[in-house]
Scaffold this motif. Structure first.
Motif, PDB file in Angstrom:
ATOM      1  N   GLY A 139       0.582  -1.269  -0.028  1.00 43.21           N
ATOM      2  CA  GLY A 139      -0.019  -0.058  -0.009  1.00 43.21           C
ATOM      3  C   GLY A 139       0.797   1.313   0.186  1.00 43.21           C
ATOM      4  N   ILE A 140       2.054   1.008  -0.051  1.00 42.33           N
ATOM      5  CA  ILE A 140       2.990   2.351  -0.263  1.00 42.33           C
ATOM      6  C   ILE A 140       3.296   2.539  -1.345  1.00 42.33           C
ATOM      7  CG2 ILE A 140       5.208   3.508   0.581  1.00 42.33           C
ATOM      8  CD1 ILE A 140       4.912   1.722   3.017  1.00 42.33           C
ATOM      9  N   ASP A 141       2.519   3.386  -2.141  1.00 40.51           N
ATOM     10  CA  ASP A 141       2.409   3.248  -3.812  1.00 40.51           C
ATOM     11  C   ASP A 141       2.436   4.765  -4.356  1.00 40.51           C
ATOM     12  OD1 ASP A 141      -0.278   3.833  -3.124  1.00 40.51           O
ATOM     13  OD2 ASP A 141      -0.868   1.880  -4.088  1.00 40.51           O
ATOM     14  N   TYR A 142       2.428   5.632  -3.856  1.00 43.24           N
ATOM     15  CA  TYR A 142       2.155   6.954  -4.635  1.00 43.24           C
ATOM     16  C   TYR A 142       3.882   7.223  -5.077  1.00 43.24           C
ATOM     17  CZ  TYR A 142       1.488  11.878  -5.599  1.00 43.24           C
ATOM     18  OH  TYR A 142       1.147  13.061  -5.865  1.00 43.24           O
ATOM     19  N   SER A 143       4.090   6.782  -6.307  1.00 46.02           N
ATOM     20  CA  SER A 143       5.470   6.429  -6.648  1.00 46.02           C
ATOM     21  C   SER A 143       5.637   7.803  -7.798  1.00 46.02           C
ATOM     22  CB  SER A 143       5.761   5.463  -7.469  1.00 46.02           C
ATOM     23  OG  SER A 143       5.506   4.355  -6.462  1.00 46.02           O
ATOM     24  N   SER A 144       6.974   8.344  -7.631  1.00 48.39           N
ATOM     25  CA  SER A 144       7.389   9.044  -8.562  1.00 48.39           C
ATOM     26  C   SER A 144       7.430   8.585 -10.185  1.00 48.39           C
ATOM     27  CB  SER A 144       8.712   9.816  -8.149  1.00 48.39           C
ATOM     28  OG  SER A 144      10.009   8.620  -8.407  1.00 48.39           O
ATOM     29  N   PRO A 145       7.762   9.264 -11.161  1.00 50.39           N
ATOM     30  CA  PRO A 145       7.867   8.545 -12.674  1.00 50.39           C
ATOM     31  C   PRO A 145       9.146   7.843 -12.487  1.00 50.39           C
ATOM     32  CG  PRO A 145       7.159  10.971 -12.669  1.00 50.39           C
ATOM     33  CD  PRO A 145       7.101  10.655 -11.294  1.00 50.39           C
ATOM     34  N   GLU A 146      10.078   8.371 -11.819  1.00 53.16           N
ATOM     35  CA  GLU A 146      11.295   7.524 -11.772  1.00 53.16           C
ATOM     36  C   GLU A 146      11.360   6.120 -11.055  1.00 53.16           C
ATOM     37  OE1 GLU A 146      12.143  11.787 -12.347  1.00 53.16           O
ATOM     38  OE2 GLU A 146      11.021  10.711 -11.045  1.00 53.16           O
ATOM     39  N   ALA A 147      10.465   6.402  -9.799  1.00 53.84           N
ATOM     40  CA  ALA A 147      10.163   5.006  -9.113  1.00 53.84           C
ATOM     41  C   ALA A 147       9.222   4.071  -9.882  1.00 53.84           C
ATOM     42  CB  ALA A 147       9.588   5.390  -7.823  1.00 53.84           C
ATOM     43  N   ALA A 148       8.174   4.579 -10.533  1.00 53.01           N
ATOM     44  CA  ALA A 148       7.380   3.644 -11.314  1.00 53.01           C
ATOM     45  C   ALA A 148       7.994   2.985 -12.491  1.00 53.01           C
ATOM     46  CB  ALA A 148       6.283   4.654 -11.936  1.00 53.01           C
ATOM     47  N   ALA A 149       9.037   3.785 -13.095  1.00 47.61           N
ATOM     48  CA  ALA A 149       9.786   3.523 -14.288  1.00 47.61           C
ATOM     49  C   ALA A 149      10.549   2.101 -13.955  1.00 47.61           C
ATOM     50  CB  ALA A 149      10.743   4.456 -15.094  1.00 47.61           C
ATOM     51  N   ALA A 150      11.276   2.204 -12.686  1.00 49.90           N
ATOM     52  CA  ALA A 150      12.046   1.032 -12.112  1.00 49.90           C
ATOM     53  C   ALA A 150      11.233   0.006 -11.775  1.00 49.90           C
ATOM     54  CB  ALA A 150      13.181   1.927 -11.069  1.00 49.90           C
ATOM     55  N   SER A 151      10.029   0.211 -11.306  1.00 46.57           N
ATOM     56  CA  SER A 151       9.359  -0.739 -10.803  1.00 46.57           C
ATOM     57  C   SER A 151       8.966  -1.829 -12.036  1.00 46.57           C
ATOM     58  CB  SER A 151       8.009  -0.375 -10.234  1.00 46.57           C
ATOM     59  OG  SER A 151       7.240  -1.563  -9.635  1.00 46.57           O
ATOM     60  N   ALA A 152       8.332  -0.885 -13.134  1.00 46.75           N
ATOM     61  CA  ALA A 152       8.081  -1.484 -14.547  1.00 46.75           C
ATOM     62  C   ALA A 152       9.286  -2.264 -14.899  1.00 46.75           C
ATOM     63  CB  ALA A 152       7.493  -0.459 -15.351  1.00 46.75           C
ATOM     64  N   ALA A 153      10.456  -1.889 -14.811  1.00 50.90           N
ATOM     65  CA  ALA A 153      11.610  -2.516 -15.427  1.00 50.90           C
ATOM     66  C   ALA A 153      11.568  -4.044 -14.680  1.00 50.90           C
ATOM     67  CB  ALA A 153      13.007  -2.043 -15.153  1.00 50.90           C
ATOM     68  N   PHE A 154      11.368  -4.132 -13.368  1.00 57.51           N
ATOM     69  CA  PHE A 154      11.347  -5.193 -12.612  1.00 57.51           C
ATOM     70  C   PHE A 154      10.183  -6.244 -12.953  1.00 57.51           C
ATOM     71  CE2 PHE A 154       9.857  -7.746  -9.072  1.00 57.51           C
ATOM     72  CZ  PHE A 154      10.746  -8.632  -8.947  1.00 57.51           C
ATOM     73  N   THR A 155       8.925  -5.566 -13.074  1.00 54.80           N
ATOM     74  CA  THR A 155       7.872  -6.582 -13.078  1.00 54.80           C
ATOM     75  C   THR A 155       8.011  -6.939 -14.701  1.00 54.80           C
ATOM     76  OG1 THR A 155       6.469  -4.465 -13.572  1.00 54.80           O
ATOM     77  CG2 THR A 155       6.515  -5.417 -11.338  1.00 54.80           C
ATOM     78  N   GLY A 156       8.380  -6.302 -15.557  1.00 52.77           N
ATOM     79  CA  GLY A 156       8.259  -6.603 -16.850  1.00 52.77           C
ATOM     80  C   GLY A 156       9.164  -7.791 -17.226  1.00 52.77           C
ATOM     81  N   LEU A 157      10.180  -7.967 -16.521  1.00 60.03           N
ATOM     82  CA  LEU A 157      11.131  -8.912 -16.761  1.00 60.03           C
ATOM     83  C   LEU A 157      11.345  -9.920 -15.393  1.00 60.03           C
ATOM     84  CD1 LEU A 157      13.744  -6.664 -18.707  1.00 60.03           C
ATOM     85  CD2 LEU A 157      12.449  -8.614 -19.708  1.00 60.03           C
ATOM     86  N   GLU A 158      10.528  -9.832 -14.456  1.00 55.65           N
ATOM     87  CA  GLU A 158      10.737 -10.777 -13.272  1.00 55.65           C
ATOM     88  C   GLU A 158      11.006 -11.947 -13.654  1.00 55.65           C
ATOM     89  OE1 GLU A 158       8.191 -11.471  -9.046  1.00 55.65           O
ATOM     90  OE2 GLU A 158       7.352 -10.185 -10.742  1.00 55.65           O
ATOM     91  N   ARG A 159      10.327 -12.897 -14.338  1.00 61.49           N
ATOM     92  CA  ARG A 159      10.683 -14.035 -14.477  1.00 61.49           C
ATOM     93  C   ARG A 159      12.177 -14.403 -15.047  1.00 61.49           C
ATOM     94  NH1 ARG A 159       5.220 -16.997 -17.296  1.00 61.49           N
ATOM     95  NH2 ARG A 159       3.932 -16.366 -15.653  1.00 61.49           N
ATOM     96  N   ALA A 160      12.883 -13.343 -15.610  1.00 61.60           N
ATOM     97  CA  ALA A 160      14.071 -13.665 -16.358  1.00 61.60           C
ATOM     98  C   ALA A 160      15.212 -12.980 -15.460  1.00 61.60           C
ATOM     99  CB  ALA A 160      14.052 -13.204 -17.699  1.00 61.60           C
ATOM    100  N   VAL A 161      14.810 -12.420 -14.373  1.00 68.63           N
ATOM    101  CA  VAL A 161      15.837 -11.627 -13.743  1.00 68.63           C
ATOM    102  C   VAL A 161      17.209 -12.477 -13.264  1.00 68.63           C
ATOM    103  CG1 VAL A 161      16.073 -10.576 -11.328  1.00 68.63           C
ATOM    104  CG2 VAL A 161      14.390  -9.805 -12.598  1.00 68.63           C
ATOM    105  N   GLY A 162      16.777 -13.730 -12.710  1.00 69.36           N
ATOM    106  CA  GLY A 162      18.078 -14.268 -12.311  1.00 69.36           C
ATOM    107  C   GLY A 162      18.865 -14.703 -13.492  1.00 69.36           C
ATOM    108  N   HIS A 163      18.396 -14.995 -14.556  1.00 74.28           N
ATOM    109  CA  HIS A 163      19.156 -15.185 -15.905  1.00 74.28           C
ATOM    110  C   HIS A 163      19.940 -13.617 -16.052  1.00 74.28           C
ATOM    111  CE1 HIS A 163      20.802 -15.537 -19.968  1.00 74.28           C
ATOM    112  NE2 HIS A 163      20.001 -14.788 -20.319  1.00 74.28           N
ATOM    113  N   LEU A 164      19.275 -12.705 -15.913  1.00 74.79           N
ATOM    114  CA  LEU A 164      19.981 -11.250 -16.202  1.00 74.79           C
ATOM    115  C   LEU A 164      20.768 -10.775 -15.427  1.00 74.79           C
ATOM    116  CD1 LEU A 164      16.195  -9.746 -17.430  1.00 74.79           C
ATOM    117  CD2 LEU A 164      18.208 -10.356 -18.883  1.00 74.79           C
ATOM    118  N   TYR A 165      20.753 -11.324 -14.196  1.00 71.03           N
ATOM    119  CA  TYR A 165      21.838 -11.045 -13.247  1.00 71.03           C
ATOM    120  C   TYR A 165      22.960 -11.855 -13.692  1.00 71.03           C
ATOM    121  CZ  TYR A 165      19.926  -8.304  -9.146  1.00 71.03           C
ATOM    122  OH  TYR A 165      19.539  -7.252  -8.517  1.00 71.03           O
ATOM    123  N   THR A 166      23.004 -13.101 -14.023  1.00 73.37           N
ATOM    124  CA  THR A 166      24.273 -13.564 -14.668  1.00 73.37           C
ATOM    125  C   THR A 166      24.716 -13.225 -15.791  1.00 73.37           C
ATOM    126  OG1 THR A 166      23.013 -15.460 -15.432  1.00 73.37           O
ATOM    127  CG2 THR A 166      23.722 -15.884 -13.075  1.00 73.37           C
TER     128      THR A 166
END
Length: 207
Positions: A139-166
Motif C-alpha cells: 500500500g505504499i504506492d504513490y510513486s514518482s515517475p522515476e520509481a514507477a519506471a524502475a518498478s516496471a523494469a522489474f515486473t516486466g522481466l521478473e521471470r528472467a531476473v535471475g538469468h539477467l543477473y548472471t
C-alpha cells in the motif's frame, strides 16, 4: 534543496542513483533504502544474513545516516521483508512516511569506470524496481515517475531476473573472477526475511 530542484518531493516513493541522487531525494524522507544489485559480490543484506551485522563506512551510507531518517539496506533477496519493515515503521509512527530509494552501482570503490563502461548497473535497477513493487504491494504506492519506471523494469522481466543477473556486465565480470555463486545468490528474489538497519556502528539484522 528547493522543490524546483527536486521534482520528486511530492511523491511518497522516490528513486535516484548514488550520492547525488540521495542528496536530491532525501529531504523529508522518513525512510531511506540503500539498494544494491550484485554489489561486486558483497551485498550488505547477504553479509548480515551470515554474520548478523555489517560495518558501514561508505560516503553514501554516512550521508544517509546523517539525514536522521531510518536507513535500511535492500536487494532482490529481501525486498518483501524491507517493504513490510517500512510499513511497520509507518504504523509505529502513526503517519505515512516518505521513502527515498537510492541505488548503489555494482562498481566498487577500486573499480575503474572507464574500463567497464558508463557505470549503469541494470542489476541494481532491477533490485530497486523489485523493492518499489513490494512497497506497492503493502500500500505504499504513490510513486514518482522515476520509481514507477524502475518498478516496471522489474515486473516486466521478473521471470528472467535471475538469468539477467548472471548475463549482466557486473555478473559476467564477477563470474569471470570465480564468484558465480555470489551472483546467483544475489539474483534470488525474496530469499531472506532479514532487514539490515543502520545504526551508529553499522548495519544490524532485524527480522
Amino acid at each position: 534543496m528547493t522543490t524546483a530542484d527536486n521534482q520528486q518531493s511530492r511523491y511518497e516513493v522516490r528513486f535516484d542513483w548514488g550520492p547525488a541522487g540521495l542528496s536530491a531525494i532525501a529531504d523529508g524522507a522518513g525512510v531511506i533504502i540503500l539498494v544494491q544489485g550484485i554489489a561486486d559480490g558483497h551485498q550488505i543484506s547477504a553479509a548480515v544474513e551470515s554474520l548478523g551485522r555489517e560495518p558501514a563506512d561508505t560516503a553514501i551510507v554516512d550521508a544517509a545516516h546523517a539525514s536522521g531518517a531510518r536507513v535500511v539496506a535492500a536487494s532482490l533477496r529481501n525486498r518483501t521483508a524491507v517493504a513490510q519493515h517500512v510499513l511497520q515503521h509507518q504504523v509505529q509512527r502513526g503517519e505515512r512516511v516518505r521513502v527515498a530509494l537510492v541505488a548503489e552501482t555494482s562498481l566498487g570503490a577500486d573499480s575503474h569506470q572507464d574500463a567497464v563502461g558508463s557505470g549503469f548497473a541494470v542489476d541494481t535497477l532491477f533490485a530497486a524496481g523489485a523493492v518499489i513493487d513490494a512497497l506497492a504491494a503493502v500500500g505504499i504506492d504513490y510513486s514518482s515517475p522515476e520509481a514507477a519506471a524502475a518498478s516496471a523494469a522489474f515486473t516486466g522481466l521478473e521471470r528472467a531476473v535471475g538469468h539477467l543477473y548472471t548475463a549482466s556486465t557486473a555478473g559476467q565480470r564477477l563470474i569471470a573472477s570465480g564468484k558465480r555463486d555470489a551472483v546467483v545468490a544475489a539474483g534470488q528474489v525474496d530469499a531472506s526475511e532479514l532487514v539490515p538497519v543502520l545504526g551508529d556502528d553499522g548495519y544490524w539484522a532485524v527480522g
